[in-house]
Design a protein around this motif. Structure first.
Motif, PDB file in Angstrom:
ATOM      1  N   GLU A  71      11.132  -1.575  -4.507  1.00  0.00           N
ATOM      2  CA  GLU A  71      12.016  -0.086  -3.433  1.00  0.00           C
ATOM      3  C   GLU A  71      10.353   0.641  -3.202  1.00  0.00           C
ATOM      4  OE1 GLU A  71      14.677  -1.776  -6.516  1.00  0.00           O
ATOM      5  OE2 GLU A  71      13.222  -0.610  -7.338  1.00  0.00           O
ATOM      6  N   GLN A  72       9.460   0.123  -4.440  1.00  0.00           N
ATOM      7  CA  GLN A  72       7.953   1.442  -3.625  1.00  0.00           C
ATOM      8  C   GLN A  72       7.847   0.351  -2.472  1.00  0.00           C
ATOM      9  OE1 GLN A  72       6.479   2.622  -7.245  1.00  0.00           O
ATOM     10  NE2 GLN A  72       7.483   4.601  -7.696  1.00  0.00           N
ATOM     11  N   LEU A  73       7.209  -0.871  -2.357  1.00  0.00           N
ATOM     12  CA  LEU A  73       6.608  -1.747  -1.757  1.00  0.00           C
ATOM     13  C   LEU A  73       7.640  -2.244  -0.596  1.00  0.00           C
ATOM     14  CD1 LEU A  73       3.617  -2.879  -1.337  1.00  0.00           C
ATOM     15  CD2 LEU A  73       5.026  -5.027  -2.656  1.00  0.00           C
ATOM     16  N   PHE A  74       8.642  -2.049  -0.643  1.00  0.00           N
ATOM     17  CA  PHE A  74      10.113  -2.602   0.066  1.00  0.00           C
ATOM     18  C   PHE A  74       9.373  -2.341   1.889  1.00  0.00           C
ATOM     19  CE2 PHE A  74      13.798  -2.828   2.455  1.00  0.00           C
ATOM     20  CZ  PHE A  74      14.033  -4.233   2.460  1.00  0.00           C
ATOM     21  N   PRO A  75       9.326  -1.149   2.115  1.00  0.00           N
ATOM     22  CA  PRO A  75       8.716  -0.758   3.495  1.00  0.00           C
ATOM     23  C   PRO A  75       7.893  -2.154   4.549  1.00  0.00           C
ATOM     24  CG  PRO A  75       9.143   1.384   2.268  1.00  0.00           C
ATOM     25  CD  PRO A  75       9.231  -0.260   0.720  1.00  0.00           C
ATOM     26  N   TYR A  78       2.223  -5.142  -8.577  1.00  0.00           N
ATOM     27  CA  TYR A  78       3.583  -5.221  -8.076  1.00  0.00           C
ATOM     28  C   TYR A  78       3.834  -5.155  -9.231  1.00  0.00           C
ATOM     29  CZ  TYR A  78       7.919  -6.816  -7.188  1.00  0.00           C
ATOM     30  OH  TYR A  78       9.214  -7.261  -6.962  1.00  0.00           O
ATOM     31  N   LEU A  79       4.671  -4.347 -10.081  1.00  0.00           N
ATOM     32  CA  LEU A  79       5.373  -4.603 -11.906  1.00  0.00           C
ATOM     33  C   LEU A  79       6.560  -5.247 -10.807  1.00  0.00           C
ATOM     34  CD1 LEU A  79       5.314  -2.755 -13.779  1.00  0.00           C
ATOM     35  CD2 LEU A  79       7.181  -0.798 -13.250  1.00  0.00           C
ATOM     36  N   TRP A  91      -2.223  -3.552   5.016  1.00  0.00           N
ATOM     37  CA  TRP A  91      -2.670  -3.076   3.309  1.00  0.00           C
ATOM     38  C   TRP A  91      -3.983  -2.968   2.718  1.00  0.00           C
ATOM     39  CZ3 TRP A  91       1.371  -0.670   0.189  1.00  0.00           C
ATOM     40  CH2 TRP A  91       1.505  -0.407  -1.100  1.00  0.00           C
ATOM     41  N   GLY A  92      -4.758  -3.632   3.466  1.00  0.00           N
ATOM     42  CA  GLY A  92      -5.863  -4.337   3.172  1.00  0.00           C
ATOM     43  C   GLY A  92      -7.221  -2.346   3.735  1.00  0.00           C
ATOM     44  N   ARG A  93      -6.719  -2.404   4.777  1.00  0.00           N
ATOM     45  CA  ARG A  93      -7.918  -1.467   5.792  1.00  0.00           C
ATOM     46  C   ARG A  93      -6.921  -0.194   4.925  1.00  0.00           C
ATOM     47  NH1 ARG A  93      -6.258  -5.015  10.218  1.00  0.00           N
ATOM     48  NH2 ARG A  93      -5.153  -3.562  11.245  1.00  0.00           N
ATOM     49  N   ARG A  94      -6.116   0.454   4.659  1.00  0.00           N
ATOM     50  CA  ARG A  94      -5.343   1.419   4.204  1.00  0.00           C
ATOM     51  C   ARG A  94      -6.325   1.633   2.831  1.00  0.00           C
ATOM     52  NH1 ARG A  94       0.958   1.485   3.144  1.00  0.00           N
ATOM     53  NH2 ARG A  94       1.082   0.728   5.460  1.00  0.00           N
ATOM     54  N   TYR A  95      -6.339   0.483   2.096  1.00  0.00           N
ATOM     55  CA  TYR A  95      -7.504   0.483   0.714  1.00  0.00           C
ATOM     56  C   TYR A  95      -8.343   0.002   0.535  1.00  0.00           C
ATOM     57  CZ  TYR A  95      -2.342   2.087  -0.703  1.00  0.00           C
ATOM     58  OH  TYR A  95      -1.401   2.864  -0.704  1.00  0.00           O
ATOM     59  N   GLY A  96      -9.343  -0.184   1.536  1.00  0.00           N
ATOM     60  CA  GLY A  96     -10.388  -0.417   1.751  1.00  0.00           C
ATOM     61  C   GLY A  96     -10.904  -1.389   0.697  1.00  0.00           C
ATOM     62  N   TYR A  97      -9.766  -2.356   1.178  1.00  0.00           N
ATOM     63  CA  TYR A  97     -10.374  -3.720   0.560  1.00  0.00           C
ATOM     64  C   TYR A  97     -11.608  -4.611   0.560  1.00  0.00           C
ATOM     65  CZ  TYR A  97      -5.895  -4.614  -1.505  1.00  0.00           C
ATOM     66  OH  TYR A  97      -4.866  -4.782  -2.325  1.00  0.00           O
ATOM     67  N   ALA A  98     -12.206  -5.436  -0.041  1.00  0.00           N
ATOM     68  CA  ALA A  98     -13.578  -5.762  -0.111  1.00  0.00           C
ATOM     69  C   ALA A  98     -13.757  -6.688  -1.109  1.00  0.00           C
ATOM     70  CB  ALA A  98     -14.537  -5.068   0.124  1.00  0.00           C
ATOM     71  N   PRO A  99     -14.593  -8.064  -0.666  1.00  0.00           N
ATOM     72  CA  PRO A  99     -14.732  -9.182  -1.571  1.00  0.00           C
ATOM     73  C   PRO A  99     -15.583  -8.860  -2.728  1.00  0.00           C
ATOM     74  CG  PRO A  99     -15.106 -10.291   0.404  1.00  0.00           C
ATOM     75  CD  PRO A  99     -15.446  -8.780   1.035  1.00  0.00           C
ATOM     76  N   GLY A 100     -16.507  -7.816  -2.876  1.00  0.00           N
ATOM     77  CA  GLY A 100     -17.543  -7.555  -3.839  1.00  0.00           C
ATOM     78  C   GLY A 100     -16.115  -5.944  -3.944  1.00  0.00           C
ATOM     79  N   LEU A 101     -14.955  -5.716  -4.144  1.00  0.00           N
ATOM     80  CA  LEU A 101     -14.420  -4.674  -4.733  1.00  0.00           C
ATOM     81  C   LEU A 101     -14.624  -4.857  -6.486  1.00  0.00           C
ATOM     82  CD1 LEU A 101     -13.727  -1.708  -3.858  1.00  0.00           C
ATOM     83  CD2 LEU A 101     -11.163  -2.761  -3.470  1.00  0.00           C
ATOM     84  N   SER A 102     -14.942  -3.631  -7.174  1.00  0.00           N
ATOM     85  CA  SER A 102     -14.543  -3.982  -8.514  1.00  0.00           C
ATOM     86  C   SER A 102     -13.133  -4.089  -8.326  1.00  0.00           C
ATOM     87  CB  SER A 102     -15.483  -3.166  -9.280  1.00  0.00           C
ATOM     88  OG  SER A 102     -14.293  -1.920  -9.182  1.00  0.00           O
TER      89      SER A 102
END
Length: 508
Positions: A70-74, A344-345, A45-56
């Protein structure tokens, strides 16, 4: 005394943390977000969305979608089936939190990582313990036992070695040895699956204990305590546990239950503090005994955002950060956590009562409200109105549910309305249903301007109908649905009539 040494040790770590939550909330949340993004940057998930500690925070919100279960279930299912490094780094956790899923008929399963267990549930639990012993030192709460009533564990339906259960059972089973010595009943009893047997055996066991704290859902705690009184042949709990001093309650609003507990424990000896603990996390606690507001826990492994009510059903919802919330409106809770839940809602709604510090009240669920005719009645309104009607008519309510009465096409009915099923507690004869309905109606009109406008001269909404159902009806409904015990409960409000009609059918 050992109990006082434990209390001081817990307070030493927790009270400064609660002070930071009150006085440095935004800094606490910024640190949590940095931690979460840093830990998860090498996950799928982190690679998919470009996670990094300095991300605002702004960039995080722009990149990552808001997701329902339901959307996150896969992605969740990959974790539940044992795949590592999907939503959170490391092996798939061996614990899975099972929720009754009151917004639909099936259970939800969520991974409970070691970090979520320790940074959130344990940390918040220690904070509540520190707060209680600090507020009520004369009670010496830790010199006796905490009677905790939770769920059960079973093998995960997704295979492997993981265990699934109510979050209360998972936390209880994982407590360190020093904490296990403070609680009762022992784990073999506490984790029993069959609810009737569990109540009976726990009641017989705790009769011999020095119980000073109760912890659990009010609905099921009442069932247990009444059985304890029956076995003891006692009139009230003071005769069974003379040093009982505190009830930590959660999962349902306490207003309709307060009078019932005061009947079981008259006087001022028993104090009450509320916690807001769900399968997704331990979110808040009551830090001021004189007010029902809950302090939002901002240094406990969860980053919060809040979705305004007008966006609940939008295809691209835009939550606001903590610093943008205002007092009054209802918001849906959106969390990112060390359990691997990202934007997550949760499904719960809250409103802020204070911004310095950030305190909330739970208003209901995004799918649990009455709005068939634009009346926008939320669970908070319903709980308060039921409590007011009970007080006005001299009765005590154990449980209730409500649904709309829709326009009857072809029957000359031009107004909708609300229909309520109410189960009373105690041996007193029920009040007149019409009188109770009138009190309920007047309370709702005072609490909710939209409802009041629809009820004006009976033009859009007819007066509510109330049915008193026999004792045990709601328990039977839960049993039939396989949802008896733990934190499982009947939905209070729904725009569908399914639950109401099932409950009414059982009452005949």
């Amino acid at each position: 005394m050992l109990d006082q040494l434990i209390a001081r040790a817990v307070q030493l770590g927790s009270l400064p943390r609660l002070a930071r939550v009150r006085h440095e909330p935004l800094a606490a949340q910024a640190a949590v977000l940095r931690y979460l993004l840093g830990r998860a940057q090498r996950t799928e998930w982190g690679r998919r969305y470009g996670y990094a500690p300095g991300l605002s925070a702004q960039a995080f919100a722009e990149r990552v979608p808001v997701s329902t279960y339901e959307q996150l279930f896969p992605e969740i299912e990959k974790v539940l089936r044992g795949q590592p490094d999907v939503l959170w780094p490391g092996p798939a956790p061996r614990w899975q939190a099972r929720s009754s899923g009151t917004t639909n008929a099936r259970s939800k399963y969520l991974p409970l990582t070691p970090e979520a267990l320790h940074d959130n549930h344990y940390r918040a639990g220690r904070d509540m313990l520190a707060l209680a012993t600090h507020l009520y030192p004369a009670h010496r709460l830790l010199a006796g036992k905490t009677l905790s009533l939770g769920g059960s564990l079973s093998p995960s339906p997704f295979g492997g070695v993981a265990q699934a259960g109510d979050v209360s059972a998972l936390v209880m089973n994982s407590l360190p040895d020093w904490a296990q010595t403070l609680r009762t009943p022992p784990l073999p009893l506490a984790l029993l699956d069959e609810w009737e047997e569990k109540i009976e055996r726990i009641a017989r066991h705790v009769l011999r204990q020095d119980v000073r704290v109760l912890a659990g859902v009010p609905t099921w705690m009442l069932v247990l305590l009444r059985r304890v009184l029956a076995l003891a042949g006692a009139d009230d709990l003071r005769q069974v546990w003379p040093r009982l001093g505190l009830f930590l309650h959660g999962a349902v609003a306490f207003g309709p239950y307060r009078e019932l507990f005061q009947q079981l424990m008259p006087g001022e000896q028993l104090r009450y503090l509320e916690i807001y603990n769900a399968s997704e996390g331990y979110f808040a606690l009551q830090d001021e005994p004189g007010a029902p507001d809950l302090l939002l826990l901002l240094e406990h492994g969860i980053y919060y955002e809040f979705l305004p009510a007008e966006q609940f059903d939008q295809p691209d919802p835009r939550p606001v950060p903590l610093e943008a919330v205002t007092i009054g409106p209802s918001y849906a809770l959106v969390i990112s956590s060390s359990a691997g839940l990202w934007r997550y809602l949760v499904g719960d709604t809250v409103r802020f009562t204070s911004l310095r510090p950030y305190r909330v009240r739970i208003t209901g669920r995004t799918k649990h409200f009455l709005n068939a005719f634009g009346e926008e009645v939320v669970v908070e309104n319903a709980e308060a109105a039921i409590a007011a009607a009970a007080a006005a008519t001299g009765c005590a309510v154990r449980d209730f549910t409500a649904a709309p009465v829709y326009f009857a096409a072809g029957h000359g009915t031009s107004r909708g309305g609300h229909e309520w099923a109410v189960e009373l507690a105690g041996a007193l004869p029920p009040p007149d249903a019409a009188a109770f309905a009138n009190c309920l109606d007047q309370a709702l009109r005072a609490l909710n301007s939209d409802y009041d406008a629809k009820r004006h001269r009976d033009l859009a909404l007819a007066p509510p109908r109330v049915h008193f159902v026999p004792p045990g009806t709601f328990e039977t409904w839960l049993r039939h649905r396989g949802r008896l015990g733990g934190q499982r409960k009947v939905p209070r409000l729904a725009n569908s009539r399914q639950v109401l009609e099932e409950v009414l059918a059982l009452s005949h």
